[in-house]
Motif scaffolding. Structure first.
Motif, PDB file in Angstrom:
ATOM      1  N   PRO A  25       0.824  -1.215   0.000  1.00 19.71           N
ATOM      2  CA  PRO A  25       0.000   0.000   0.000  1.00 19.71           C
ATOM      3  C   PRO A  25       0.860   1.268   0.000  1.00 19.71           C
ATOM      4  O   PRO A  25       1.302   1.735   1.044  1.00 19.71           O
ATOM      5  CB  PRO A  25      -0.811  -0.131   1.290  1.00 19.71           C
ATOM      6  N   ARG A  26       1.066   1.836  -1.166  1.00 21.99           N
ATOM      7  CA  ARG A  26       1.956   3.000  -1.315  1.00 21.99           C
ATOM      8  C   ARG A  26       1.508   4.178  -0.448  1.00 21.99           C
ATOM      9  O   ARG A  26       2.334   4.960   0.022  1.00 21.99           O
ATOM     10  CB  ARG A  26       2.014   3.399  -2.796  1.00 21.99           C
ATOM     11  N   GLU A  27       0.212   4.291  -0.217  1.00 22.99           N
ATOM     12  CA  GLU A  27      -0.289   5.436   0.556  1.00 22.99           C
ATOM     13  C   GLU A  27       0.243   5.450   1.991  1.00 22.99           C
ATOM     14  O   GLU A  27       0.284   6.504   2.642  1.00 22.99           O
ATOM     15  CB  GLU A  27      -1.824   5.460   0.562  1.00 22.99           C
ATOM     16  N   LEU A  28       0.673   4.299   2.491  1.00 24.27           N
ATOM     17  CA  LEU A  28       1.226   4.245   3.843  1.00 24.27           C
ATOM     18  C   LEU A  28       2.660   4.756   3.912  1.00 24.27           C
ATOM     19  O   LEU A  28       3.213   4.902   5.005  1.00 24.27           O
ATOM     20  CB  LEU A  28       1.174   2.813   4.388  1.00 24.27           C
ATOM     21  N   PHE A  29       3.255   5.043   2.766  1.00 29.56           N
ATOM     22  CA  PHE A  29       4.666   5.427   2.719  1.00 29.56           C
ATOM     23  C   PHE A  29       4.880   6.875   2.276  1.00 29.56           C
ATOM     24  O   PHE A  29       6.005   7.259   1.954  1.00 29.56           O
ATOM     25  CB  PHE A  29       5.434   4.470   1.795  1.00 29.56           C
ATOM     26  N   ARG A  33      -0.549  14.181   4.609  1.00 25.73           N
ATOM     27  CA  ARG A  33      -1.170  15.319   3.911  1.00 25.73           C
ATOM     28  C   ARG A  33      -1.200  15.151   2.387  1.00 25.73           C
ATOM     29  O   ARG A  33      -1.945  15.843   1.701  1.00 25.73           O
ATOM     30  CB  ARG A  33      -0.446  16.613   4.269  1.00 25.73           C
ATOM     31  N   ILE A  34      -0.384  14.242   1.848  1.00 27.58           N
ATOM     32  CA  ILE A  34      -0.373  14.054   0.387  1.00 27.58           C
ATOM     33  C   ILE A  34      -0.753  12.624  -0.010  1.00 27.58           C
ATOM     34  O   ILE A  34      -0.454  12.183  -1.122  1.00 27.58           O
ATOM     35  CB  ILE A  34       0.992  14.435  -0.239  1.00 27.58           C
ATOM     36  N   ARG A  35      -1.430  11.917   0.886  1.00 29.65           N
ATOM     37  CA  ARG A  35      -1.804  10.534   0.567  1.00 29.65           C
ATOM     38  C   ARG A  35      -2.719  10.440  -0.644  1.00 29.65           C
ATOM     39  O   ARG A  35      -2.723   9.425  -1.342  1.00 29.65           O
ATOM     40  CB  ARG A  35      -2.456   9.872   1.782  1.00 29.65           C
ATOM     41  N   HIS A  36      -3.468  11.493  -0.923  1.00 26.51           N
ATOM     42  CA  HIS A  36      -4.360  11.466  -2.076  1.00 26.51           C
ATOM     43  C   HIS A  36      -3.588  11.444  -3.395  1.00 26.51           C
ATOM     44  O   HIS A  36      -4.153  11.144  -4.445  1.00 26.51           O
ATOM     45  CB  HIS A  36      -5.299  12.681  -2.049  1.00 26.51           C
ATOM     46  N   LEU A 108      13.316   6.800  11.208  1.00 25.51           N
ATOM     47  CA  LEU A 108      12.139   6.635  12.069  1.00 25.51           C
ATOM     48  C   LEU A 108      10.857   6.568  11.249  1.00 25.51           C
ATOM     49  O   LEU A 108       9.964   5.762  11.519  1.00 25.51           O
ATOM     50  CB  LEU A 108      12.064   7.783  13.070  1.00 25.51           C
ATOM     51  N   PHE A 109      10.762   7.430  10.222  1.00 24.69           N
ATOM     52  CA  PHE A 109       9.586   7.461   9.344  1.00 24.69           C
ATOM     53  C   PHE A 109       9.416   6.123   8.630  1.00 24.69           C
ATOM     54  O   PHE A 109       8.321   5.548   8.587  1.00 24.69           O
ATOM     55  CB  PHE A 109       9.748   8.602   8.344  1.00 24.69           C
ATOM     56  N   ALA A 110      10.512   5.607   8.083  1.00 16.89           N
ATOM     57  CA  ALA A 110      10.463   4.335   7.360  1.00 16.89           C
ATOM     58  C   ALA A 110      10.068   3.181   8.277  1.00 16.89           C
ATOM     59  O   ALA A 110       9.246   2.333   7.918  1.00 16.89           O
ATOM     60  CB  ALA A 110      11.806   4.050   6.695  1.00 16.89           C
ATOM     61  N   LYS A 111      10.643   3.137   9.472  1.00 21.39           N
ATOM     62  CA  LYS A 111      10.309   2.061  10.414  1.00 21.39           C
ATOM     63  C   LYS A 111       8.825   2.084  10.763  1.00 21.39           C
ATOM     64  O   LYS A 111       8.171   1.035  10.818  1.00 21.39           O
ATOM     65  CB  LYS A 111      11.161   2.195  11.679  1.00 21.39           C
ATOM     66  N   LYS A 112       8.297   3.287  10.982  1.00 22.04           N
ATOM     67  CA  LYS A 112       6.881   3.441  11.299  1.00 22.04           C
ATOM     68  C   LYS A 112       6.013   2.966  10.134  1.00 22.04           C
ATOM     69  O   LYS A 112       5.009   2.255  10.325  1.00 22.04           O
ATOM     70  CB  LYS A 112       6.588   4.907  11.611  1.00 22.04           C
ATOM     71  N   ALA A 116       3.414  -0.208   9.930  1.00 23.04           N
ATOM     72  CA  ALA A 116       2.002  -0.008   9.568  1.00 23.04           C
ATOM     73  C   ALA A 116       1.588  -0.918   8.422  1.00 23.04           C
ATOM     74  O   ALA A 116       0.449  -1.391   8.362  1.00 23.04           O
ATOM     75  CB  ALA A 116       1.758   1.451   9.197  1.00 23.04           C
ATOM     76  N   ALA A 117       2.525  -1.178   7.502  1.00 25.81           N
ATOM     77  CA  ALA A 117       2.247  -2.043   6.354  1.00 25.81           C
ATOM     78  C   ALA A 117       2.466  -3.518   6.676  1.00 25.81           C
ATOM     79  O   ALA A 117       2.317  -4.377   5.793  1.00 25.81           O
ATOM     80  CB  ALA A 117       3.124  -1.626   5.169  1.00 25.81           C
ATOM     81  N   GLU A 118       2.849  -3.809   7.918  1.00 28.48           N
ATOM     82  CA  GLU A 118       3.073  -5.178   8.399  1.00 28.48           C
ATOM     83  C   GLU A 118       4.157  -5.900   7.602  1.00 28.48           C
ATOM     84  O   GLU A 118       4.044  -7.093   7.300  1.00 28.48           O
ATOM     85  CB  GLU A 118       1.766  -5.966   8.394  1.00 28.48           C
TER      86      GLU A 118
END
Length: 207
Positions: A25-29, A33-36, A108-112, A116-118
């Motif tokens: 799921p690319r939107e999780l990465f 604010r720009i997931r759309h 930190l952002f990448a780990k999170k 989230a993407a399991e």
């Protein structure tokens, strides 16, 4: 919107790569604010002056590497973790991805995002990507998502015989280069012009 990207990729890269990109799921990465815009086929800002590569470029690089299940892969320039997540899907649960990022905030952002993407089989570490991660070498494949003035020698040395490395090379003009290590040395293929952020480090650009 994900269907639009898959349509662009179909016929240009392998079905395995397309399926992996469908599952991740690319939107999780990307920043919330720009997931759309997550599935627009262009690089997107992820903070700290860095970007997440356009979907077609992620697909092309994975396709060139011919990543198989069970492989050990080094990913240089973690960014948001998306490219590493796609590679992780391709290597499967028996494979392992080591991803290195120089910017602490993006580590930190990448780990999170990976959590989230399991995604379970990616290890993200902070460091100088131009030096690779010799402690886990040798690698079946190496993916570099930042341009270097030349192919870093440590990355070539950390590649298995028969292994492949894909990397953008150049400053004003960048070219995507595929490197294969053979018993005799290294063979290079050139795959056209690209635009990436610089690989900063001892064997990259100095800022």
């Amino acid at each position: 919107m994900r269907d639009d990207i898959i349509g662009i990729l179909r016929g240009n890269v392998s079905d395995r790569v397309i399926e992996a990109m469908w599952r991740v799921p690319r939107e999780l990465f990307v920043p919330r604010r720009i997931r759309h815009t997550a599935y627009e086929d262009r690089p997107l800002p992820i903070g700290e002056g860095q970007t997440i590569s356009a979907p077609h470029m992620v697909a092309m690089m994975c396709d060139l590497l011919e990543i198989a299940e069970g492989m050990k892969v080094l990913d240089v320039g973690t960014g948001s973790g998306y490219h590493a997540a796609v590679i992780a899907d391709l290597v499967g649960p028996e494979g392992q991805v080591y991803s290195i990022e120089r910017i602490p905030e993006l580590v930190l952002f990448a780990k999170k995002n990976l959590e989230a993407a399991e995604v379970k089989n990616v290890t993200v570490l902070q460091g100088d990507g131009s030096r690779g991660l010799p402690e886990y070498a040798p690698y079946d494949r190496i993916n570099v998502a930042a341009t270097a003035p030349k192919i870093p020698e440590p990355l070539k040395e950390q590649l298995k015989v028969g292994g492949k490395l894909v990397i953008p090379v150049g400053s004003c003009y960048q070219e995507l280069v595929l490197v294969e290590r053979t018993q005799e040395g290294f063979e290079l293929e050139h795959h056209g012009g690209v635009v990436f952020v610089p690989l900063v480090g001892d064997h990259g650009f100095h800022i």
